[in-house]
Design a protein around this motif. Structure first.
Motif, mmCIF file in Angstrom:
data_model
loop_
_atom_site.group_PDB
_atom_site.id
_atom_site.type_symbol
_atom_site.label_atom_id
_atom_site.label_comp_id
_atom_site.label_asym_id
_atom_site.label_seq_id
_atom_site.Cartn_x
_atom_site.Cartn_y
_atom_site.Cartn_z
ATOM 1 N N PHE A 168 0.783 -1.164 0.157
ATOM 2 C CA PHE A 168 -0.106 0.026 -0.060
ATOM 3 C C PHE A 168 1.021 1.253 -0.045
ATOM 4 O O PHE A 168 1.411 1.426 1.110
ATOM 5 C CB PHE A 168 -0.922 -0.204 1.192
ATOM 6 C CG PHE A 168 -1.653 -1.071 1.348
ATOM 7 C CD1 PHE A 168 -2.902 -1.245 0.666
ATOM 8 C CD2 PHE A 168 -1.467 -2.440 2.207
ATOM 9 C CE1 PHE A 168 -4.007 -2.213 0.705
ATOM 10 C CE2 PHE A 168 -2.262 -3.509 2.206
ATOM 11 C CZ PHE A 168 -3.399 -3.475 1.484
ATOM 12 N N CYS A 169 1.152 1.838 -1.134
ATOM 13 C CA CYS A 169 2.024 3.184 -1.285
ATOM 14 C C CYS A 169 1.190 4.221 -1.364
ATOM 15 O O CYS A 169 0.022 4.262 -1.825
ATOM 16 C CB CYS A 169 2.844 2.858 -2.520
ATOM 17 S SG CYS A 169 1.977 3.145 -4.178
ATOM 18 N N GLY B 10 -6.352 3.828 -6.035
ATOM 19 C CA GLY B 10 -5.901 3.204 -7.572
ATOM 20 C C GLY B 10 -5.118 1.813 -7.330
ATOM 21 O O GLY B 10 -4.666 1.415 -6.282
ATOM 22 N N THR B 11 -5.054 1.273 -8.548
ATOM 23 C CA THR B 11 -4.348 -0.106 -8.371
ATOM 24 C C THR B 11 -3.202 -0.099 -9.452
ATOM 25 O O THR B 11 -3.462 0.086 -10.544
ATOM 26 C CB THR B 11 -5.447 -1.357 -8.892
ATOM 27 O OG1 THR B 11 -6.471 -1.482 -8.084
ATOM 28 C CG2 THR B 11 -4.543 -2.531 -8.899
ATOM 29 N N LEU B 12 -2.202 -0.128 -8.876
ATOM 30 C CA LEU B 12 -0.973 -0.129 -9.839
ATOM 31 C C LEU B 12 -0.454 -1.523 -10.319
ATOM 32 O O LEU B 12 -0.282 -1.652 -11.520
ATOM 33 C CB LEU B 12 0.403 0.286 -8.977
ATOM 34 C CG LEU B 12 0.181 1.675 -8.253
ATOM 35 C CD1 LEU B 12 1.327 1.996 -7.437
ATOM 36 C CD2 LEU B 12 -0.409 2.743 -9.275
ATOM 37 N N VAL B 13 -0.665 -2.476 -9.567
ATOM 38 C CA VAL B 13 -0.498 -3.955 -9.928
ATOM 39 C C VAL B 13 -1.207 -4.755 -9.327
ATOM 40 O O VAL B 13 -1.482 -4.784 -7.950
ATOM 41 C CB VAL B 13 1.020 -4.333 -9.691
ATOM 42 C CG1 VAL B 13 1.230 -5.778 -10.095
ATOM 43 C CG2 VAL B 13 2.074 -3.611 -10.516
ATOM 44 N N ASP B 14 -1.746 -5.736 -9.974
ATOM 45 C CA ASP B 14 -2.905 -6.829 -9.127
ATOM 46 C C ASP B 14 -2.700 -7.955 -10.164
ATOM 47 O O ASP B 14 -3.360 -8.514 -10.660
ATOM 48 C CB ASP B 14 -4.168 -6.322 -9.182
ATOM 49 C CG ASP B 14 -5.056 -7.340 -8.352
ATOM 50 O OD1 ASP B 14 -4.676 -8.172 -7.848
ATOM 51 O OD2 ASP B 14 -6.145 -6.922 -8.260
ATOM 52 N N PRO C 236 2.095 -13.285 -7.588
ATOM 53 C CA PRO C 236 2.027 -12.849 -6.145
ATOM 54 C C PRO C 236 2.144 -11.537 -5.861
ATOM 55 O O PRO C 236 2.259 -11.312 -4.505
ATOM 56 C CB PRO C 236 3.104 -13.854 -5.823
ATOM 57 C CG PRO C 236 4.216 -13.420 -6.849
ATOM 58 C CD PRO C 236 3.293 -13.150 -8.054
ATOM 59 N N LEU C 237 2.054 -10.299 -6.894
ATOM 60 C CA LEU C 237 1.981 -9.113 -6.305
ATOM 61 C C LEU C 237 1.021 -8.254 -6.331
ATOM 62 O O LEU C 237 0.558 -8.222 -7.658
ATOM 63 C CB LEU C 237 3.399 -8.534 -6.940
ATOM 64 C CG LEU C 237 3.590 -7.080 -6.798
ATOM 65 C CD1 LEU C 237 4.181 -6.773 -5.073
ATOM 66 C CD2 LEU C 237 4.908 -6.511 -7.792
ATOM 67 N N ALA C 238 0.646 -7.437 -5.491
ATOM 68 C CA ALA C 238 -0.562 -6.485 -5.607
ATOM 69 C C ALA C 238 0.083 -5.032 -4.970
ATOM 70 O O ALA C 238 0.769 -5.246 -3.867
ATOM 71 C CB ALA C 238 -1.669 -6.693 -4.819
ATOM 72 N N VAL C 239 0.001 -3.961 -5.767
ATOM 73 C CA VAL C 239 0.327 -2.809 -5.280
ATOM 74 C C VAL C 239 -0.846 -1.757 -5.248
ATOM 75 O O VAL C 239 -1.316 -1.616 -6.531
ATOM 76 C CB VAL C 239 1.478 -2.187 -6.090
ATOM 77 C CG1 VAL C 239 1.914 -0.871 -5.576
ATOM 78 C CG2 VAL C 239 2.768 -3.218 -6.065
ATOM 79 N N TYR C 240 -1.387 -1.102 -4.310
ATOM 80 C CA TYR C 240 -2.470 -0.335 -4.305
ATOM 81 C C TYR C 240 -1.900 1.145 -4.054
ATOM 82 O O TYR C 240 -1.111 1.299 -2.888
ATOM 83 C CB TYR C 240 -3.668 -0.451 -3.511
ATOM 84 C CG TYR C 240 -4.077 -2.011 -3.884
ATOM 85 C CD1 TYR C 240 -4.778 -2.231 -4.973
ATOM 86 C CD2 TYR C 240 -3.569 -3.108 -3.100
ATOM 87 C CE1 TYR C 240 -5.161 -3.654 -5.266
ATOM 88 C CE2 TYR C 240 -4.036 -4.419 -3.387
ATOM 89 C CZ TYR C 240 -4.758 -4.731 -4.425
ATOM 90 O OH TYR C 240 -5.116 -5.881 -4.879
#
Length: 397
Positions: free
Chosen positions: A223-224, A305-309, A312-316
């Protein structure tokens, strides 16, 4: 003959409680249909089955073994197959009857590929067109081609789950595009290029990026905080010790992959990369329809927002920096909370700076395991309604 009071009560409770059970297991369902065994296998291997089971309303465009053989013959790695299959999972209900009653004969609906953040433009949307005479075509919305057709309805549970057999794989160059291996993803570079440059800089300057990077392959959710949120937080960040600076950053990582659909369907506490021994460093995930927030005892941040989903990686992206109660004191005026657990005040940190609630910093971008409290809350509401109706019936008798 008058029905007994016990019979009336039992009937009312049965009617009320049955609709509350909407959970399903796509893997178990498809096990009863051997013609989809390969499709079922890859739903499990790509972890899409878990996402499907978390959704309340969904249509699965099932591919038989012949269609799956055609897809597998292309030699795609598992992560690409996941993208392709996620295009075949629609986040709306389409039973056979609805397919033949589409307004104006055609419609466009979103898929899990679209919500993953990997689909550019409308590449993650699927066009459905009623061609009449019992024929319904499917195709990626960005191509205009209808290359697959409705074969039959496999299972329908209006209006939660529909499994439809379609003739072949939806042909999408975007879904089939190669993606980097998880272990080769440079997280700080990815963050810098997608609106989290300041957060990425802090990871690098403190050395926290090493911990994040090491956790990607086994599963990681990041979570950035947006650039504007980090800049607003810097005066407080500079007053922290080196160890506490690292702890704040690790607090923004969860050592397990959580897709957006998982976050939207669950509420509860989550451990973080900063969690160690007596240092809880946890926070609460809360959702309200399409909005997902992260609540600490100090601040509530919203996913913008969703940067990567992509497993095994998810970045919000968040509109605020997450402030752990171990380092920051709760606000003098706490925010409204949706649960008693979230309202409970956290302990004040002895050596941490006090924190007022951060000002809302709106971002222009709009797009260890959790307990599903949402189901309990909904179930409680239904039970309350049931008890009220039972009381009314008993009173009438």
């Amino acid at each position: 003959m008058q029905p007994s009071m016990a019979a009336v009560v039992s009937l009312l409770l049965l009617v009320l409680l049955v609709p509350a059970t909407t959970a399903f297991n796509i893997t178990k369902i498809l096990k009863g249909h051997p013609e989809f065994s390969t499709f079922n296998q890859y739903l499990t291997e790509t972890h899409l089955a878990n996402e499907i089971n978390h959704l309340q309303t969904i249509t699965v465009l099932a591919l038989d073994n012949s269609a799956m053989s055609s897809l597998l013959s292309k030699g795609f790695p598992t992560r690409v197959i996941r993208n392709v299959l996620s295009l075949h999972v629609l986040v709306d209900y389409y039973g056979a009857k609805k397919l033949h009653q589409i307004t104006d004969g055609t419609t466009t609906t979103a898929s899990l590929f679209q919500s993953s953040g990997d689909a550019d433009g409308d590449a993650g949307y699927v066009n459905i067109t009623d061609m009449h005479g019992g024929k319904v075509g499917f195709g990626p919305a960005n191509t205009g081609d209808l290359n697959s057709f409705f074969v039959k309805a496999v299972l329908e549970k209006p209006y939660n789950l529909s499994i439809i057999h379609i003739s072949q794989v939806l042909d999408s160059a975007e879904a089939e595009a190669p993606t980097p291996e998880p272990s080769k993803v440079n997280l700080t570079s990815l963050l810098s290029s997608k609106g989290c440059k300041e957060f990425s800089h802090l990871l690098t300057s403190t050395g926290a990026q090493k911990t994040f990077q090491e956790n990607i392959e086994s599963g990681l959710t990041v979570f950035c905080a947006s650039d504007s949120a980090v800049k607003a937080f810097m005066p407080k960040f500079k007053n922290l010790t080196a160890g506490n600076k690292t702890a704040v950053l690790l607090y923004h990582g969860v050592p397990v992959y959580s897709s957006m659909s998982m976050l939207k369907s669950s509420n509860g506490l989550m451990n973080t990369l900063a969690t160690e021994g007596p240092n809880k460093y946890d926070f609460t995930i809360q959702n309200d329809d399409e909005s997902v927030t992260i609540k600490t005892k100090v601040v509530t941040a919203k996913i913008t927002g969703t940067l990567v989903d992509e497993d095994p990686l998810a970045v919000y992206k968040l509109d605020k920096v997450l402030l752990p109660r171990e380092l920051f004191k709760p606000s003098a005026t706490p925010e409204p909370a949706s649960s008693p657990e979230a309202e409970a005040p956290g302990p004040d940190a002895a050596d941490g700076p006090a924190s007022d609630e951060d000002d809302d910093v709106a971002d222009s971008t709009s797009h260890k395991k959790k307990n599903n409290a949402a189901g309990l809350i909904n179930g409680g509401g239904i039970l309350a309604l049931g008890l009220t109706l039972c009381y009314c019936v008993l009173a009438a008798l």
